[in-house]
Design a protein around this motif. Sequence first.
Motif, mmCIF file in Angstrom:
data_model
loop_
_atom_site.group_PDB
_atom_site.id
_atom_site.type_symbol
_atom_site.label_atom_id
_atom_site.label_comp_id
_atom_site.label_asym_id
_atom_site.label_seq_id
_atom_site.Cartn_x
_atom_site.Cartn_y
_atom_site.Cartn_z
ATOM 1 N N PRO A 107 0.818 -1.218 0.000
ATOM 2 C CA PRO A 107 0.000 0.000 0.000
ATOM 3 C C PRO A 107 0.855 1.272 0.000
ATOM 4 O O PRO A 107 1.833 1.379 0.756
ATOM 5 C CB PRO A 107 -0.811 -0.113 1.290
ATOM 6 C CG PRO A 107 -0.800 -1.573 1.635
ATOM 7 C CD PRO A 107 0.528 -2.075 1.176
ATOM 8 N N SER A 141 -4.165 5.460 0.699
ATOM 9 C CA SER A 141 -5.539 4.972 0.793
ATOM 10 C C SER A 141 -6.385 6.010 1.503
ATOM 11 O O SER A 141 -5.966 6.569 2.526
ATOM 12 C CB SER A 141 -5.595 3.646 1.554
ATOM 13 O OG SER A 141 -6.921 3.155 1.628
ATOM 14 N N ALA A 168 -7.424 3.557 -3.346
ATOM 15 C CA ALA A 168 -6.126 3.143 -2.825
ATOM 16 C C ALA A 168 -5.146 2.946 -3.975
ATOM 17 O O ALA A 168 -5.528 2.592 -5.085
ATOM 18 C CB ALA A 168 -6.251 1.849 -2.018
#
Length: 236
Positions: free
Chosen positions: A99, A102, A211
């Motif tokens: 990630p 987000s 995201a």
Amino acid sequence: MTLFVTLHAWRVPRRAVPHALARLAFDRRRLRAMPGVRFAKLLGTGTGQSFGPADADLTRYAALVVWTGAEPAEAFAGSPVARAWESLATGQIRIDLRPLASRGRWSGVEPFGTPKGTAEGTVLALTRARLRPRRAVTFWRAVPPVAEAVATAPGLLSRFGIGEAPIGWQGTVSVWRNTADLVEFAYRHPQHRAAILRTPAEGWYAEDLFARFAVLDVMGDRKVVGWSDGGERGRA
């Protein structure tokens, strides 16, 4: 905590569609119960052209899993859930992700935390929304111009729709050559920028999430998600 995310997709023959639909319902709880799983969704897919029922691709299914780390993710391959889907599939792919950013919520939670990161290579963008029923028709009418625009966007490697239900619980996955190509389309392309500006006024979403991830590894058959390594448009 550094989260590790995997996106799995399976292509099944038409004769296996009834079994796949049954698995879609049956395996959701089993997937969430696996050790090391922080968040998981078993999903149907589509082309991403309209997000209505006609957009569904009944021969492809996906799983998005957020793990507490890379080690528990490796156990997925030998799990009953993975073996069940492999027994149906004619092709499959796994994409490992980190990630980067987000915002928003999915089922009331922030599944990827609040990461802040950058990546120089391939990136994946995920959007997901739960439509307000009274605003769904207006939203569907706004989708085609954006879908047509993204199909020819420079740097697009793959794209497809995802959904938890046939109507109103949809999203998109798109893979881009780099962050610059993604940002150029997302914030500077006229059709997409116009849709972004309309969102607050239209009140399309009861819940939404965007995201962005760094693509760490890709294993399996890229044709399952219409991946084009030439930087040309991806087709689901």
